[in-house]
Motif scaffolding. Sequence first.
Motif, PDB file in Angstrom:
ATOM      1  N   GLN A   1      45.182   8.852  24.920  1.00  0.00           N
ATOM      2  CA  GLN A   1      44.589   9.494  23.691  1.00  0.00           C
ATOM      3  C   GLN A   1      44.046  10.043  23.052  1.00  0.00           C
ATOM      4  O   GLN A   1      43.455  10.808  22.131  1.00  0.00           O
ATOM      5  CB  GLN A   1      45.161  11.450  25.115  1.00  0.00           C
ATOM      6  CG  GLN A   1      44.623  12.915  24.655  1.00  0.00           C
ATOM      7  CD  GLN A   1      45.934  13.830  24.682  1.00  0.00           C
ATOM      8  OE1 GLN A   1      46.632  13.992  23.413  1.00  0.00           O
ATOM      9  NE2 GLN A   1      45.822  14.587  25.965  1.00  0.00           N
TER      10      GLN A   1
ATOM     11  N   ILE B   1      41.016   7.948  22.741  1.00  0.00           N
ATOM     12  CA  ILE B   1      39.712   8.160  22.136  1.00  0.00           C
ATOM     13  C   ILE B   1      39.497   9.811  21.396  1.00  0.00           C
ATOM     14  O   ILE B   1      38.308   9.204  20.528  1.00  0.00           O
ATOM     15  CB  ILE B   1      39.687   9.104  24.316  1.00  0.00           C
ATOM     16  CG1 ILE B   1      40.055   8.490  24.877  1.00  0.00           C
ATOM     17  CG2 ILE B   1      38.438  10.215  23.469  1.00  0.00           C
ATOM     18  CD1 ILE B   1      39.957   8.892  26.140  1.00  0.00           C
TER      19      ILE B   1
ATOM     20  N   GLN C   1      38.330   7.674  18.379  1.00  0.00           N
ATOM     21  CA  GLN C   1      37.214   7.280  17.934  1.00  0.00           C
ATOM     22  C   GLN C   1      35.858   8.202  18.322  1.00  0.00           C
ATOM     23  O   GLN C   1      35.023   7.799  17.062  1.00  0.00           O
ATOM     24  CB  GLN C   1      37.211   6.396  19.595  1.00  0.00           C
ATOM     25  CG  GLN C   1      37.256   5.109  19.328  1.00  0.00           C
ATOM     26  CD  GLN C   1      37.800   4.330  20.660  1.00  0.00           C
ATOM     27  OE1 GLN C   1      36.818   4.190  21.520  1.00  0.00           O
ATOM     28  NE2 GLN C   1      38.086   3.042  20.543  1.00  0.00           N
TER      29      GLN C   1
ATOM     30  N   GLY D   1      34.686   3.799  20.351  1.00  0.00           N
ATOM     31  CA  GLY D   1      33.512   4.139  21.342  1.00  0.00           C
ATOM     32  C   GLY D   1      33.768   3.335  22.754  1.00  0.00           C
ATOM     33  O   GLY D   1      32.664   3.538  23.243  1.00  0.00           O
TER      34      GLY D   1
ATOM     35  N   LEU E   1      37.897  15.851  27.337  1.00  0.00           N
ATOM     36  CA  LEU E   1      38.615  14.748  27.793  1.00  0.00           C
ATOM     37  C   LEU E   1      40.198  14.679  27.358  1.00  0.00           C
ATOM     38  O   LEU E   1      40.776  13.987  28.040  1.00  0.00           O
ATOM     39  CB  LEU E   1      38.066  13.495  26.570  1.00  0.00           C
ATOM     40  CG  LEU E   1      36.671  12.626  27.142  1.00  0.00           C
ATOM     41  CD1 LEU E   1      36.282  11.722  26.014  1.00  0.00           C
ATOM     42  CD2 LEU E   1      36.947  11.727  28.798  1.00  0.00           C
TER      43      LEU E   1
ATOM     44  N   THR F   1      43.087  14.020  30.128  1.00  0.00           N
ATOM     45  CA  THR F   1      44.301  12.912  29.716  1.00  0.00           C
ATOM     46  C   THR F   1      45.635  13.772  29.193  1.00  0.00           C
ATOM     47  O   THR F   1      46.463  12.805  30.272  1.00  0.00           O
ATOM     48  CB  THR F   1      43.993  12.089  28.160  1.00  0.00           C
ATOM     49  OG1 THR F   1      43.711  13.263  27.789  1.00  0.00           O
ATOM     50  CG2 THR F   1      42.488  11.583  28.507  1.00  0.00           C
TER      51      THR F   1
ATOM     52  N   TYR G   1      42.323  -1.284  19.241  1.00  0.00           N
ATOM     53  CA  TYR G   1      42.137  -0.225  18.858  1.00  0.00           C
ATOM     54  C   TYR G   1      42.777   0.308  17.889  1.00  0.00           C
ATOM     55  O   TYR G   1      44.258  -0.016  17.577  1.00  0.00           O
ATOM     56  CB  TYR G   1      42.101  -0.366  20.481  1.00  0.00           C
ATOM     57  CG  TYR G   1      41.570  -0.770  21.372  1.00  0.00           C
ATOM     58  CD1 TYR G   1      40.720  -0.399  22.085  1.00  0.00           C
ATOM     59  CD2 TYR G   1      41.765  -1.974  21.998  1.00  0.00           C
ATOM     60  CE1 TYR G   1      39.765  -0.706  22.966  1.00  0.00           C
ATOM     61  CE2 TYR G   1      41.393  -2.574  22.897  1.00  0.00           C
ATOM     62  CZ  TYR G   1      40.204  -2.034  23.216  1.00  0.00           C
ATOM     63  OH  TYR G   1      38.697  -3.482  24.155  1.00  0.00           O
TER      64      TYR G   1
END
Length: 389
Positions: free
Chosen positions: A24, A27, A30, A176, A251, A255, A344
């Motif tokens: 989470q 996302i 990003q 992304g 999102l 999640t 990441y």
Amino acid sequence: MTSLGIIIGIAAVIVIISAGAGAQSLIVNQFNAIGTNLIGILPGASDENGPPASAFGIILQTLKYEDAQAIVQIVSHVTAVSSYNTGVATASYQSSKTDITYYGVMPDYLLVEETEVEKGRFFGDDEDRGSSKVAVLGWQVAQDLFDGQEAVGRKMKIGKESFEVIGVMRKRGVSGFQNNDSIILIPAQTAQKIMLGVRHVNFIRAKVDQQENLSQVVEDIRFLLRDRHNLLESKVDDFNIRNTADAIKTLTSITDVLKFFLAAIASISLLVGGVGVMNIMLASVNERVREIGLRKAVGAKSNDIMVQFLAESVTVTLAGGVIGIIIGSLISALVAVVAKYLGYDWDLVVSPLSIFMGFGVAFIVGLIFGIYPAQRAAKLNSIEALRWE
């Protein structure tokens, strides 16, 4: 062995909740990296809550380069806009080759994406309108093709077409789910006319001056595009507009549901662990029948015996819970380290809620699965228990 099922179950719950929270955060980070005041326009209609057809890889041709130009020229509060066309090709320079994704974008790309060129320059409006064969390389592409040498000013090939390198982007990493350092940027018109042979664009991004103006800008863009596409009042939009702020909320809610759903599945292993605790406690009752009889003979009541065995059951499961929390936290930390190593933006999140949940579940499992053995021990007759061989 008694605690093993509890340890595995609690560790699994901790790891899954932590991984869900990390995913989470990935996302959200990003989306924040590309800005929360962005509006995305995708081709194809969709209902209020569903994705457009283009999200499933269906190629639609309802958005044009000219739509992007009109948005930035007409719609108030839009500070920058870029259309996007994508393609895959092999980039080469002398004997060096690498497979890349190239993006045909407009000169406002730097403002939309909030990034900058590290070496050289970005292409301008004249080069875009003239379909010039110029390219700006992602940082990693420049390293792969030119091996640390100066890339700006050199000629290279994208597919069969020759391009002049005019710039190299600063190192950006992954956003992304796209490695921005492994892409090549070329003018939008060059991508459409020379590389792809199309008139439509894959999507459009528009940057808004302030986040509070997002809703108004969305409505203005919808009105503008409906007018440009000659859509009658009875016709649905042939495009879909979303903003990053709404996308983050959607999102995050998805999640959250997935995170706790997976944690619930992992908790099934705790049932197996609970059954193991119950079996061991039943075996313990059979082995300690004479002890139980002796305690009752010197005055212990049935409730005392029951409390003793329940306390033992809960102690075993709580000990397993502590070990499971420690192991789960260590595994979660390892996952976060590996994710960060791979580039990441993954946060290590071991929430107090998951720790309290681990303790609570361990206590409840010990209590529930310890009741039957404790009752069985409490119901033993003291005389018969003393005669037990």
